[in-house]
Scaffold this motif. Structure first.
Motif, PDB file in Angstrom:
ATOM      1  N   UNK A  17       2.380  47.601   4.636  1.00 48.01           N
ATOM      2  CA  UNK A  17       2.392  47.024   5.990  1.00 48.01           C
ATOM      3  C   UNK A  17       3.143  47.932   6.962  1.00 48.01           C
ATOM      4  N   UNK A  18       4.225  48.571   6.503  1.00 45.21           N
ATOM      5  CA  UNK A  18       4.973  49.488   7.361  1.00 45.21           C
ATOM      6  C   UNK A  18       4.193  50.784   7.583  1.00 45.21           C
ATOM      7  N   UNK A  19       3.506  51.240   6.548  1.00 47.73           N
ATOM      8  CA  UNK A  19       2.688  52.450   6.672  1.00 47.73           C
ATOM      9  C   UNK A  19       1.566  52.217   7.690  1.00 47.73           C
ATOM     10  N   UNK A  20       0.958  51.024   7.642  1.00 51.91           N
ATOM     11  CA  UNK A  20      -0.107  50.700   8.608  1.00 51.91           C
ATOM     12  C   UNK A  20       0.427  50.730  10.035  1.00 51.91           C
ATOM     13  N   UNK A  21       1.655  50.232  10.248  1.00 47.67           N
ATOM     14  CA  UNK A  21       2.257  50.292  11.583  1.00 47.67           C
ATOM     15  C   UNK A  21       2.356  51.743  12.060  1.00 47.67           C
ATOM     16  N   UNK A  22       2.821  52.605  11.172  1.00 41.15           N
ATOM     17  CA  UNK A  22       2.955  54.025  11.531  1.00 41.15           C
ATOM     18  C   UNK A  22       1.610  54.649  11.845  1.00 41.15           C
ATOM     19  N   UNK A  23       0.617  54.351  11.022  1.00 40.72           N
ATOM     20  CA  UNK A  23      -0.711  54.922  11.216  1.00 40.72           C
ATOM     21  C   UNK A  23      -1.307  54.446  12.548  1.00 40.72           C
ATOM     22  N   UNK A  24      -1.133  53.172  12.851  1.00 40.96           N
ATOM     23  CA  UNK A  24      -1.641  52.651  14.120  1.00 40.96           C
ATOM     24  C   UNK A  24      -1.002  53.379  15.291  1.00 40.96           C
TER      25      UNK A  24
END
Length: 105
Positions: free
Chosen positions: A95-102
């Motif tokens: 979920x944190x990785x997705x935030x970064x990618x977004x």
């Protein structure tokens, strides 16, 4: 215990050095505050993140990410880890990785 503590401190210095090599100002955290809630490595440029450093041959990554999460104080927790003769890896919750990618795209 002293050996593992020394190895932990070496790992923290190594990770701080990796961050500096990538252009970030970083230093070991524990030595300055002494608080169990302080990150292993302090990097003002990455103040949104909480770092847990593990420098071991056998890592229980789930326990390490749980430790980082328990101590993160609302920051994004991650674990920087490596084995002997291996590259550094960074692990974080998806979920944190997705935030970064977004943010990146």
């Amino acid at each position: 215990i002293m050996n593992s503590r020394d190895k932990g401190a070496r790992g923290e210095r190594e990770w701080a050095s990796q961050l500096r090599g990538a252009g970030f100002d970083a230093r070991r955290g524990q030595q300055f505050s002494g608080s169990p809630d302080s990150p292993d490595v302090v990097c003002d440029d990455l103040s949104a993140f909480h770092c847990e450093v593990k420098r071991v041959q056998r890592l229980n990554i789930q326990n390490a990410i749980e430790q980082a999460t328990d101590e993160c104080g609302g920051k994004i927790p991650y674990v920087a880890h490596r084995k002997n003769h291996c590259d550094w890896l960074v692990t974080m919750k998806a979920e944190d990785w997705f935030k970064l990618i977004r943010e990146y795209i």
